[in-house]
Design a protein around this motif. Structure first.
Motif, PDB file in Angstrom:
ATOM      1  N   ASP A   1     -51.006  30.353 -23.502  1.00 34.48           N
ATOM      2  CA  ASP A   1     -50.291  31.200 -24.476  1.00 34.48           C
ATOM      3  C   ASP A   1     -48.849  31.484 -24.060  1.00 34.48           C
ATOM      4  O   ASP A   1     -48.129  32.178 -24.759  1.00 34.48           O
ATOM      5  CB  ASP A   1     -51.051  32.514 -24.710  1.00 34.48           C
ATOM      6  CG  ASP A   1     -51.213  33.306 -23.420  1.00 34.48           C
ATOM      7  OD1 ASP A   1     -50.867  32.765 -22.334  1.00 34.48           O
ATOM      8  OD2 ASP A   1     -51.655  34.452 -23.487  1.00 34.48           O
ATOM      9  N   LYS A   2     -48.407  30.906 -22.929  1.00 34.06           N
ATOM     10  CA  LYS A   2     -47.040  31.142 -22.462  1.00 34.06           C
ATOM     11  C   LYS A   2     -46.113  29.957 -22.702  1.00 34.06           C
ATOM     12  O   LYS A   2     -44.893  30.104 -22.669  1.00 34.06           O
ATOM     13  CB  LYS A   2     -47.052  31.442 -20.947  1.00 34.06           C
ATOM     14  CG  LYS A   2     -47.657  32.791 -20.565  1.00 34.06           C
ATOM     15  CD  LYS A   2     -46.644  33.903 -20.630  1.00 34.06           C
ATOM     16  CE  LYS A   2     -47.253  35.281 -20.425  1.00 34.06           C
ATOM     17  NZ  LYS A   2     -47.827  35.462 -19.086  1.00 34.06           N
TER      18      LYS A   2
ATOM     19  N   LYS B   1     -41.367  36.524 -25.171  1.00 34.76           N
ATOM     20  CA  LYS B   1     -41.705  35.102 -25.186  1.00 34.76           C
ATOM     21  C   LYS B   1     -40.757  34.424 -26.165  1.00 34.76           C
ATOM     22  O   LYS B   1     -40.797  34.707 -27.371  1.00 34.76           O
ATOM     23  CB  LYS B   1     -43.153  34.874 -25.621  1.00 34.76           C
ATOM     24  CG  LYS B   1     -43.511  33.385 -25.567  1.00 34.76           C
ATOM     25  CD  LYS B   1     -44.881  33.065 -26.117  1.00 34.76           C
ATOM     26  CE  LYS B   1     -45.056  31.550 -26.203  1.00 34.76           C
ATOM     27  NZ  LYS B   1     -46.284  31.153 -26.887  1.00 34.76           N
TER      28      LYS B   1
ATOM     29  N   LEU C   1     -37.978  37.120 -18.236  1.00 30.22           N
ATOM     30  CA  LEU C   1     -38.545  37.142 -19.596  1.00 30.22           C
ATOM     31  C   LEU C   1     -39.962  37.707 -19.577  1.00 30.22           C
ATOM     32  O   LEU C   1     -40.349  38.477 -20.466  1.00 30.22           O
ATOM     33  CB  LEU C   1     -38.544  35.732 -20.203  1.00 30.22           C
ATOM     34  CG  LEU C   1     -37.172  35.179 -20.602  1.00 30.22           C
ATOM     35  CD1 LEU C   1     -37.277  33.694 -20.953  1.00 30.22           C
ATOM     36  CD2 LEU C   1     -36.585  35.953 -21.783  1.00 30.22           C
ATOM     37  N   GLU C   2     -40.716  37.342 -18.554  1.00 27.79           N
ATOM     38  CA  GLU C   2     -42.070  37.869 -18.456  1.00 27.79           C
ATOM     39  C   GLU C   2     -42.039  39.385 -18.223  1.00 27.79           C
ATOM     40  O   GLU C   2     -42.787  40.138 -18.859  1.00 27.79           O
ATOM     41  CB  GLU C   2     -42.840  37.173 -17.337  1.00 27.79           C
ATOM     42  CG  GLU C   2     -44.275  37.657 -17.275  1.00 27.79           C
ATOM     43  CD  GLU C   2     -45.181  36.744 -16.469  1.00 27.79           C
ATOM     44  OE1 GLU C   2     -44.680  36.070 -15.560  1.00 27.79           O
ATOM     45  OE2 GLU C   2     -46.390  36.721 -16.765  1.00 27.79           O
TER      46      GLU C   2
ATOM     47  N   VAL D   1     -43.623  27.265 -23.942  1.00 26.73           N
ATOM     48  CA  VAL D   1     -42.611  27.319 -24.999  1.00 26.73           C
ATOM     49  C   VAL D   1     -42.039  25.919 -25.216  1.00 26.73           C
ATOM     50  O   VAL D   1     -41.532  25.295 -24.283  1.00 26.73           O
ATOM     51  CB  VAL D   1     -41.474  28.293 -24.622  1.00 26.73           C
ATOM     52  CG1 VAL D   1     -40.385  28.280 -25.695  1.00 26.73           C
ATOM     53  CG2 VAL D   1     -42.020  29.706 -24.440  1.00 26.73           C
TER      54      VAL D   1
ATOM     55  N   ASN E   1     -41.053  27.459 -19.886  1.00 28.83           N
ATOM     56  CA  ASN E   1     -41.538  28.795 -19.539  1.00 28.83           C
ATOM     57  C   ASN E   1     -42.644  28.729 -18.476  1.00 28.83           C
ATOM     58  O   ASN E   1     -43.534  29.566 -18.424  1.00 28.83           O
ATOM     59  CB  ASN E   1     -42.045  29.548 -20.779  1.00 28.83           C
ATOM     60  CG  ASN E   1     -41.960  31.060 -20.615  1.00 28.83           C
ATOM     61  OD1 ASN E   1     -41.099  31.566 -19.898  1.00 28.83           O
ATOM     62  ND2 ASN E   1     -42.857  31.780 -21.276  1.00 28.83           N
TER      63      ASN E   1
ATOM     64  N   ASP F   1     -37.240  41.118 -30.846  1.00 28.98           N
ATOM     65  CA  ASP F   1     -37.090  41.188 -29.390  1.00 28.98           C
ATOM     66  C   ASP F   1     -35.666  41.523 -28.953  1.00 28.98           C
ATOM     67  O   ASP F   1     -35.401  41.670 -27.746  1.00 28.98           O
ATOM     68  CB  ASP F   1     -37.513  39.844 -28.751  1.00 28.98           C
ATOM     69  CG  ASP F   1     -39.022  39.718 -28.653  1.00 28.98           C
ATOM     70  OD1 ASP F   1     -39.696  40.772 -28.590  1.00 28.98           O
ATOM     71  OD2 ASP F   1     -39.521  38.583 -28.652  1.00 28.98           O
TER      72      ASP F   1
ATOM     73  N   THR G   1     -39.148  31.882 -28.787  1.00 26.64           N
ATOM     74  CA  THR G   1     -39.820  31.072 -29.814  1.00 26.64           C
ATOM     75  C   THR G   1     -39.574  29.592 -29.573  1.00 26.64           C
ATOM     76  O   THR G   1     -40.336  28.750 -30.047  1.00 26.64           O
ATOM     77  CB  THR G   1     -39.333  31.479 -31.217  1.00 26.64           C
ATOM     78  OG1 THR G   1     -37.905  31.372 -31.249  1.00 26.64           O
ATOM     79  CG2 THR G   1     -39.738  32.911 -31.547  1.00 26.64           C
TER      80      THR G   1
ATOM     81  N   GLU H   1     -41.335  41.181 -21.222  1.00 25.25           N
ATOM     82  CA  GLU H   1     -42.335  40.898 -22.263  1.00 25.25           C
ATOM     83  C   GLU H   1     -41.719  40.220 -23.479  1.00 25.25           C
ATOM     84  O   GLU H   1     -42.002  40.550 -24.628  1.00 25.25           O
ATOM     85  CB  GLU H   1     -43.089  42.178 -22.660  1.00 25.25           C
ATOM     86  CG  GLU H   1     -43.875  42.739 -21.485  1.00 25.25           C
ATOM     87  CD  GLU H   1     -44.688  43.980 -21.834  1.00 25.25           C
ATOM     88  OE1 GLU H   1     -44.544  44.481 -22.958  1.00 25.25           O
ATOM     89  OE2 GLU H   1     -45.468  44.413 -20.969  1.00 25.25           O
TER      90      GLU H   1
END
Lengths: 350, 350
Positions: free
Chosen positions: A156-157, A232, A226-227, A159, A92, A303, A234, A230
């Motif tokens: 925090d991004k 993220k 994906l960003e 993956v 990611n 999501d 798993t 919104e």
């Protein structure tokens, strides 16, 4: 084209190592603000400030990973970069720099390396990545390419492969198996050519397959999408060795199982028709073909609304408890254990 | 030792790629706080916070850079790491991570790769560096090793090649030419062995030379020493291709000239005696031998008191205006233009 029999071509020995590197990289421009110093010193200097740095590397070996009898050098250079950028996107992250090291035998003239670097240049320009270092040396046989890709990602991004949870949806981008079939088509044409060097191959009906094999694209767009959505994931991984192998990586590292639905596997019409022609099972090709360079990821069920209408994504299954194991649910609704073959194993069955 | 004729050895084909990587790297521990995630995902994740990231890469090819008939695999693994760490230290940085990619033909058993990785492990442990990634693949001939080293440096500490100034002092660490002579000794013993396989070489009188060739050490200690002495070089480079080649890099990139004093070149007594025995000019060997992995740097004259008494440093000359050119001042006090031969050129004269 490759053999240095043409006297107008330039022998590598006419170039010193330094001159050669300078010659090959002189047109590369720096566009990343994280690049402080690119080629020309003992090491590149990069500045990721408060972001995490991503590093990944892959080796491509002539006769093992590529065959120059049908792989144009420009495409090879492009693909060598894609293979590595794909790994950065699978975290990611944003790819920002590469280093490229090449070992070549003296059968390659300078012009061959120029073609290779044309492809590397195009990849860098298209994907907005800086070439910041590398090495050029002799090999005793063939061409070997070692690329290291560097990228950045906010804390925090990022993956990992190890964070899928039961009930997460299993999602794949694009479609599967085309690159493997493209290789089969090219191998067949090579054999035809060896029997009859005057044959002119017509690959029109295999154009998508051949393009997926010779000029794959890493899914930078998916990370951006994906960003924007919104979402993220798993967990995430790129598909280089085949879907089933990558799913098993996620399952074993996340300590989960999965149900993968055969009927959901995204296949291009050329994949289906060519599987029929080659008498190959399209599910096997999709599961084990490899070199798709698509992204496989898991998302929380919450999501699902964000991704369900998007043509880039196909939900192919869901994550289960580890004890259930990793399973393929066939069209006949039977559960069979998912096994990893990888493309090498598949190839040896031909 | 290398050829896989012993049935008790393990063929590479018995190992899948993933199992092999896991097997070879299972004992490697992570010690760097900048390493967030090492091997096991699509990419390594590193965190350099507010420091700059350094990246450098080198390719080592069997038959070009090393000869396994006298290079033990453990030493080779160690040296492959040293060659790269040396480039990080040459930026005045701290090496923190490496990736190692290996391509090997099936003549190598798994046990050979274990020996290689023993050397890589020892290098990582000794130099406090984490192995964070890599690739293991087949080659169609021989062994090829591609190492990428990653390091960190504070913005105000980084030292480039391009910032030497006229009147700066030219300083070298350690001594020069020993590694090249070690290679000559080993090549001679190889030829003796080919004629008489029962010969037992006695290399005692060449022990320093052979060690410098087979087990070089990168000068991490010098970066630490310079910091302790509060000396920031005005430019720096590591000596891999020979002193004169590296001096010319500094001169051309800094747009300066230099006077290098032949009488100042630091030579070990074994270098002097072995040059006599081999009828080689010790100055030529010191200037063009290469593979010393010492550091060459320039300092402002004001810093001279801080380094002058230190046995690690030898002042070998000074920087001049560019128009003066790069010159060697001989023992006979004659100025001759400095030229770069590099070790390959030197070898071909044998």
């Amino acid at each position: 084209m490759i053999e240095d029999k043409n006297q107008s071509l330039t022998s590598l020995t006419e170039f010193g190592e330094f001159r050669l590197i300078n010659h090959l990289t002189q047109n590369f421009k720096i566009s990343q603000e994280t690049t402080v110093k690119a080629v020309g010193d003992d090491a590149a200097v990069l500045d990721f400030k408060n972001k995490k740095t991503l590093v990944t590397t892959d080796f491509l070996v002539e006769g093992v990973h590529f065959d120059l009898s049908y792989m144009p050098l420009k495409h090879l250079g492009y693909k060598a970069v894609m293979v590595n950028l794909s790994d950065v996107y699978a975290m990611n992250g944003k790819a920002s720099q590469i280093t490229v090291s090449i070992a070549v035998s003296n059968r390659f003239p300078v012009e061959a390396l120029e073609e290779l670097y044309d492809g590397i240049y195009l990849a860098c320009k298209t994907y907005n990545v800086d070439l910041v270092g590398g090495d050029t040396t002799s090999s005793t046989k063939g061409m070997l390419i070692s690329v290291t890709a560097i990228g950045e990602v906010e804390e925090d991004k990022v993956v990992y492969r190890s964070t899928a949870k039961p009930n997460d949806l299993l999602v794949v981008t694009g479609d599967l198996g085309a690159s493997y079939l493209g290789l089969q088509v090219l191998e067949r044409e090579k054999q035809v050519f060896q029997v009859n060097p005057n044959s002119q191959p017509d690959l029109t009906e295999y154009s998508y397959l051949v393009e997926r094999q010779l000029k794959p694209e890493a899914r930078k767009d998916i990370v951006e999408l994906l960003e924007a959505l919104e979402v993220k994931p798993t967990s995430m991984i790129d598909i280089s060795d085949g879907l089933s192998s990558e799913i098993l990586h996620i399952c074993s590292q996340s300590k989960v199982g999965c149900d993968l639905y055969e009927e959901k596997l995204p296949l291009d019409p050329q994949v289906i028709s060519t599987c029929e022609e080659f008498e190959l099972n399209s599910t096997t090709v999709a599961l084990s073909g490899g070199e798709d360079y698509e992204l496989l990821f898991t998302v929380a069920q919450d999501d699902y609304p964000k991704i369900k209408a998007n043509p880039n994504f196909t939900v192919i299954g869901h994550i289960t408890e580890e004890a259930v194991g990793a399973n393929l649910v066939t069209r006949a609704n039977q559960k069979v254990e998912l096994t990893a073959q990888g493309w090498t194993a598949l190839k040896s069955e031909d």
